[in-house]
Motif scaffolding. Structure first.
Motif, short mmCIF file in Angstrom:
data_model
loop_
_atom_site.label_atom_id
_atom_site.label_comp_id
_atom_site.label_asym_id
_atom_site.label_seq_id
_atom_site.Cartn_x
_atom_site.Cartn_y
_atom_site.Cartn_z
N PHE A 31 0.69 -1.30 0.23
CA PHE A 31 0.29 -0.08 0.01
C PHE A 31 0.48 1.32 0.16
CE2 PHE A 31 -4.16 -1.76 2.07
CZ PHE A 31 -4.01 -2.82 1.28
N GLY A 32 1.96 1.48 0.35
CA GLY A 32 2.47 2.37 0.73
C GLY A 32 3.68 2.52 -0.37
N SER A 33 3.81 1.80 -1.84
CA SER A 33 4.86 2.10 -2.67
C SER A 33 3.76 2.26 -3.78
CB SER A 33 5.69 1.51 -2.25
OG SER A 33 4.85 -0.12 -3.04
N GLU A 34 2.35 2.60 -3.99
CA GLU A 34 1.68 2.01 -4.39
C GLU A 34 2.10 3.57 -5.58
OE1 GLU A 34 -2.67 2.16 -3.41
OE2 GLU A 34 -2.87 1.01 -5.42
N TYR A 35 1.75 3.38 -7.02
CA TYR A 35 1.82 4.15 -8.07
C TYR A 35 0.89 5.34 -8.17
CZ TYR A 35 3.34 6.34 -12.86
OH TYR A 35 3.68 7.24 -13.19
N PHE A 36 0.49 6.41 -8.73
CA PHE A 36 -0.05 7.24 -8.78
C PHE A 36 -0.08 8.51 -9.78
CE2 PHE A 36 -1.59 5.83 -4.46
CZ PHE A 36 -2.84 5.66 -4.94
N TYR A 37 -0.74 8.88 -10.51
CA TYR A 37 -0.71 9.44 -11.47
C TYR A 37 -2.00 10.19 -12.38
CZ TYR A 37 -3.28 6.54 -14.66
OH TYR A 37 -4.53 5.92 -14.97
N GLU A 38 -1.99 11.35 -12.73
CA GLU A 38 -3.26 12.17 -12.99
C GLU A 38 -4.27 11.32 -14.34
OE1 GLU A 38 -3.19 15.67 -12.94
OE2 GLU A 38 -5.78 16.51 -12.93
N LEU A 39 -5.75 11.02 -14.21
CA LEU A 39 -5.80 10.33 -14.86
C LEU A 39 -6.73 11.63 -15.51
CD1 LEU A 39 -6.73 8.21 -16.88
CD2 LEU A 39 -8.97 7.87 -15.21
N LYS A 40 -5.73 12.22 -16.74
CA LYS A 40 -6.78 13.09 -17.56
C LYS A 40 -7.56 13.79 -19.14
CE LYS A 40 -5.99 18.34 -17.47
NZ LYS A 40 -4.69 18.81 -17.42
N PRO A 41 -8.27 12.75 -18.97
CA PRO A 41 -8.65 12.64 -20.86
C PRO A 41 -8.20 14.08 -21.64
CG PRO A 41 -10.73 12.60 -19.97
CD PRO A 41 -9.56 12.83 -18.37
N VAL A 42 -7.87 14.37 -22.82
CA VAL A 42 -8.14 15.37 -23.56
C VAL A 42 -8.63 15.00 -25.36
CG1 VAL A 42 -5.98 16.39 -22.22
CG2 VAL A 42 -5.88 14.75 -24.33
N PHE A 43 -9.35 16.36 -25.45
CA PHE A 43 -9.68 16.01 -27.29
C PHE A 43 -9.24 16.52 -28.40
CE2 PHE A 43 -13.16 16.40 -30.44
CZ PHE A 43 -13.27 15.31 -30.98
N CYS A 44 -8.62 15.65 -28.69
CA CYS A 44 -8.01 17.22 -29.95
C CYS A 44 -9.00 16.89 -31.50
CB CYS A 44 -6.84 15.91 -30.96
SG CYS A 44 -6.07 17.27 -31.97
N GLU A 45 -9.14 18.25 -31.21
CA GLU A 45 -10.66 18.58 -32.31
C GLU A 45 -9.46 18.78 -34.04
OE1 GLU A 45 -12.97 22.55 -32.57
OE2 GLU A 45 -11.95 22.54 -31.35
N ASN A 46 -8.70 18.92 -33.81
CA ASN A 46 -8.16 19.01 -35.17
C ASN A 46 -8.05 17.32 -35.98
OD1 ASN A 46 -6.31 19.75 -37.62
ND2 ASN A 46 -4.25 18.57 -36.83
N CYS A 47 -7.79 15.98 -34.75
CA CYS A 47 -7.43 15.19 -35.67
C CYS A 47 -8.77 14.07 -35.22
CB CYS A 47 -6.45 15.01 -35.71
SG CYS A 47 -6.10 13.89 -34.14
N GLY A 48 -9.40 14.45 -34.40
CA GLY A 48 -10.87 13.99 -33.59
C GLY A 48 -9.92 12.79 -32.44
N THR A 49 -9.13 13.05 -31.72
CA THR A 49 -8.47 12.04 -31.34
C THR A 49 -8.56 11.77 -29.90
OG1 THR A 49 -7.41 10.69 -32.62
CG2 THR A 49 -7.12 10.36 -30.79
N PHE A 50 -9.13 11.39 -29.15
CA PHE A 50 -9.78 11.20 -27.50
C PHE A 50 -8.46 10.09 -26.75
CE2 PHE A 50 -11.44 9.97 -23.70
CZ PHE A 50 -12.85 11.25 -23.33
N GLN A 51 -7.69 11.31 -26.07
CA GLN A 51 -7.23 10.53 -25.78
C GLN A 51 -6.03 10.37 -23.72
OE1 GLN A 51 -2.85 12.29 -27.39
NE2 GLN A 51 -4.75 13.40 -28.72
N ILE A 52 -5.73 10.08 -23.61
CA ILE A 52 -5.15 10.52 -22.43
C ILE A 52 -4.27 10.94 -22.18
CG2 ILE A 52 -6.71 9.05 -20.51
CD1 ILE A 52 -5.24 6.73 -19.86
N GLU A 53 -3.69 12.55 -20.94
CA GLU A 53 -2.55 12.86 -21.48
C GLU A 53 -1.94 12.33 -20.34
OE1 GLU A 53 -3.12 17.09 -20.45
OE2 GLU A 53 -2.06 16.76 -18.85
#
Ligand code: SAH
Ligand code: TYD
Ligand code: ZN
Length: 402
Positions: A31-53
């Protein structure tokens, strides 16, 4: 960030906050060494791709202790058998065919080619699941698919008639390298076929739990077309699938090599009509996610206040997003039951809810089950009819808008 597909600047429209590795079921000592990151989706209007940062590095997710075994669902076994039958009928000739699969896991798809005596090779970096595939007679190389690996396969084997994949292309951040690899490995008239959770279904259902570290992309036909056209490929057929809560099967071939099926025109048009290419769609999606979160939290709060027992059903990777975004821990859900042996006895990523075998559920039914494996609803409802018939109720994060 820059869009991974077209290098322009995608727009951020929400954050799910701090997230652990979705399939990172862990022991208490870790539990003490668990890895975390920020889950942040983004949308690219130019090519229409939904992705996470951001996402953890692929070798933190796919390794010798990978927790997802494709064979846990009988329904998926049948699905992959018909996927194979369809490929053979529609896209393979009768000659010396060679089929490569990216992300072959425990061999659930390729076993159907092995049993027909068709030459095949799976590329699977997680050695524990690849070992199961080999035991099923499925030839597998333990490695990440990449342009470098494709180059080696061409010299060691031969060019492929078909490159297949399911629920993996959206996992691979360097999608252009995959396209280069496919271009190297595929015969001139070969096809690249993959199926993945579909952006249109996710928006329609507010199934935001499809967004987690492994799903770097949630594809649409618009985005797949724009990625692969940069490499000389075009969509030749699209087939909506009901698996994983709504998926799309994409068939790509080199431009002009195959007739383009009407489904390509129809689905691209439907995506435009439903606004999948517009940033406003993702602002509306954010509001729906917030609504779903608040309804689920208040339901679970009420159940806790009434002293009801609540158990989760299916320790899916998707549930990691729900539990961490909604801040749901063992005070609200006492355990999650799951058939996968290596998940049992561990704890859910981030929120540390205990994972128990199915007997925990059937030996002492709770009042309410939260169906995290909602994409397997039919199979589970059949199996668990006694729970439903004896007064047990099911809830999901999806039924918030009724
Ligand atoms: N195709 C199976 C498994 C999907 S899970 C199914 O649909 O059920 C995704 C699988 O892809 C995992 O087994 C993972 O180890 C593998 N994988 C991840 N990155 C990969 C890559 N770059 N190349 C090949 N396989 C990869
Ligand atoms: P799935 O929804 O396929 O995966 P993901 O991890 O991609 O979100 O996972 C289904 C999980 O649910 C898997 O851990 C096995 C479990 N499961 C059960 O416990 N009982 C069942 O009857 C079924 C069909 C799945
Ligand atoms: Zn882009």
């Amino acid at each position: 960030m820059k869009c991974r597909v077209c290098d322009s600047n995608p727009s951020a429209f929400m954050s799910f906050g701090r997230m652990p590795v979705a399939n990172g079921f862990l022991e208490r000592e870790k539990f003490g060494s668990e890895y975390f990151y920020e889950l942040k989706p983004v949308f690219c209007e130019n090519c229409g791709t939904f992705q996470i940062e951001d996402h953890p590095s692929p070798d933190m997710m796919f390794h010798s202790d990978y927790a997802f075994f494709s064979r846990t669902s009988e329904h998926m076994r049948q699905h992959f058998k018909s996927y194979a039958d369809w490929v053979c009928d529609k896209y393979l000739g009768a000659g010396d065919e060679f089929v490569v699969e990216i992300g072959s896991n425990d061999g659930i798809l390729l076993e159907n080619f092995a049993s027909r005596g068709i030459r095949h090779l799976g590329c699977e970096p997680s050695s524990n699941v690849a070992a199961v595939a080999r035991n099923q007679g499925v030839d597998s190389v333990v490695d990440f698919f990449s342009s470098a690996l494709a180059g080696r396969l061409v010299s060691e084997y031969q060019h492929a008639s078909a490159i297949l994949a399911a629920n993996v292309i959206c996992h691979i951040p360097d999608i252009h390298d995959i396209a280069v690899g496919v271009d190297l490995l595929l015969k001139p008239d070969g096809v690249f076929i993959f199926e993945e959770p579909y952006l249109g279904s996710m928006i329609e259902k507010t199934s935001y739990d499809q967004i987690y570290d492994e799903h770097v992309y949630i594809f649409s036909a618009i985005s797949v077309a724009s990625i692969f056209e940069q490499h000389g490929f075009e969509l030749v057929e699209l087939l909506p699938q009901e698996t994983h809560g709504g998926s799309m099967r994409y068939v790509l071939a080199r431009v002009g090599m195959r007739p383009v099926h009407q489904s390509v025109f129809d689905i691209l048009q439907h995506e435009r009509n439903s606004g999948l290419h517009l940033p406003g769609t993702y602002d509306a999606f954010r509001s729906q996610c917030e609504k779903s979160k608040s309804v689920l939290n208040s339901r679970l709060g009420d159940l806790q206040a009434e002293g009801r027992r609540v158990v989760g059903y299916g320790a899916t990777s998707k549930s990691t997003t729900i539990l961490n975004y909604c801040d749901i821990g063992p005070d609200l859900i006492e355990a999650i039951v799951d058939t996968t042996p290596i998940k049992q006895g561990k704890f859910s990523p981030g929120m540390h809810i205990p994972i128990e075998p199915p007997s925990f559920f059937s030996d002492n039914y709770p009042d309410v089950a939260v169906l995290f494996a909602w994409n397997h609803r039919e199979e589970i409802m059949k199996k668990e009819s006694r729970f439903s018939n004896t007064g047990g109720s099911w809830i999901t994060h999806l039924d918030f808008d009724k």
